[in-house]
Design a protein around this motif. Structure first.
Motif, PDB file in Angstrom:
ATOM      1  N   ARG A 170       4.275  81.295  18.121  1.00  0.00           N
ATOM      2  CA  ARG A 170       2.906  81.107  18.627  1.00  0.00           C
ATOM      3  C   ARG A 170       1.881  81.566  17.594  1.00  0.00           C
ATOM      4  NH1 ARG A 170       5.440  82.701  23.381  1.00  0.00           N
ATOM      5  NH2 ARG A 170       4.689  84.825  23.250  1.00  0.00           N
ATOM      6  N   GLU A 174      -0.968  79.160  16.031  1.00  0.00           N
ATOM      7  CA  GLU A 174      -2.393  79.514  16.049  1.00  0.00           C
ATOM      8  C   GLU A 174      -2.965  79.465  14.632  1.00  0.00           C
ATOM      9  OE1 GLU A 174      -4.608  79.864  18.354  1.00  0.00           O
ATOM     10  OE2 GLU A 174      -3.435  80.195  20.161  1.00  0.00           O
ATOM     11  N   CYS A 188       1.250  74.935  26.463  1.00  0.00           N
ATOM     12  CA  CYS A 188       2.612  74.868  25.932  1.00  0.00           C
ATOM     13  C   CYS A 188       3.534  75.521  26.954  1.00  0.00           C
ATOM     14  CB  CYS A 188       2.699  75.610  24.602  1.00  0.00           C
ATOM     15  SG  CYS A 188       4.386  75.776  23.978  1.00  0.00           S
ATOM     16  N   HIS A 207       1.938  79.174  27.356  1.00  0.00           N
ATOM     17  CA  HIS A 207       0.884  79.677  26.472  1.00  0.00           C
ATOM     18  C   HIS A 207      -0.212  78.629  26.385  1.00  0.00           C
ATOM     19  CE1 HIS A 207      -0.990  81.953  23.259  1.00  0.00           C
ATOM     20  NE2 HIS A 207      -1.102  80.829  22.572  1.00  0.00           N
ATOM     21  N   TYR A 222      -3.156  77.219  24.084  1.00  0.00           N
ATOM     22  CA  TYR A 222      -3.818  77.166  22.790  1.00  0.00           C
ATOM     23  C   TYR A 222      -5.238  76.678  23.041  1.00  0.00           C
ATOM     24  CZ  TYR A 222       0.779  77.582  20.646  1.00  0.00           C
ATOM     25  OH  TYR A 222       2.014  78.034  20.270  1.00  0.00           O
TER      26      TYR A 222
END
Length: 185
Positions: free
Chosen positions: A166, A170, A129, A9, A11
């Motif tokens: 996640r 965030e 990540c 992922h 960010y």
């Protein structure tokens, strides 16, 4: 049999903000509602190696036991104790977490590894990540098809919890960004 999966992922926040969010995600009351499978988090050990620029931390995490309800009934336990070991390397800007269960090991073994690094496409603004998780149901090994189904259900639950994690990260990153500019989220 072992079920394993990996996720990645990005960010769109700098590494420093994402790693700060990682430390704070379990303490925020709103996050406790979202991450309802996490019951308690306690820091057991913290060591700073200022020469190497590394922080080593060990935390105990208590969660609702993974897997379908009927497995929890068979095992006779609704909670699971885990240990999380974290290494933050300020010089290389890397944060690595390794979490494994220490209870229920005769029934299930779960290991999760997460790594946060500056994103290669935007090292000062984004963080990548990488998460790897492996799940192994033990006593059902002789009943391979049943073990596979239970492992798959566990994987599905872990993936759902990863999505929640996640979302929390965030939210924490946005909060930290607002906090750093003097506004509240």
């Amino acid at each position: 049999m072992v079920r394993a999966y990996a996720q990645e992922h990005t960010y769109r926040h700098p590494w420093e903000r994402v790693t700060s969010a990682s430390w704070r995600k379990f303490a925020d009351p709103e996050n406790k509602r979202i991450l309802s499978h996490i019951l308690e988090v306690d820091t057991l050990n913290r060591k700073l190696d200022s020469q190497a620029g590394k922080l080593y931390t060990t935390r105990a995490i208590t969660i609702h036991a993974p897997g379908p309800w009927f497995i929890r009934k068979i095992v006779g336990q609704d909670i699971c104790h885990c240990v999380e070991s974290t290494v933050v390397d300020a010089q290389s800007r890397s944060m690595q977490l390794a979490t494994r269960n220490i209870s229920l090991q005769k029934y299930i073994e779960v290991e999760e590894k997460i790594r946060y690094d500056p994103h290669p496409d935007n090292p000062s603004g984004w963080t990548i990540c990488r998460q790897e998780t492996s799940i192994r149901i033990k006593p059902l090994s002789s009943l391979a098809s049943m073990a596979e189904k239970v492992e798959q259900r566990c994987v599905e639950k872990f993936q759902q919890n990863s999505v929640k994690g996640r979302e929390v990260m965030e939210r924490m990153c946005n909060y930290l960004e607002a906090e750093s500019t003097g506004f509240s989220a």
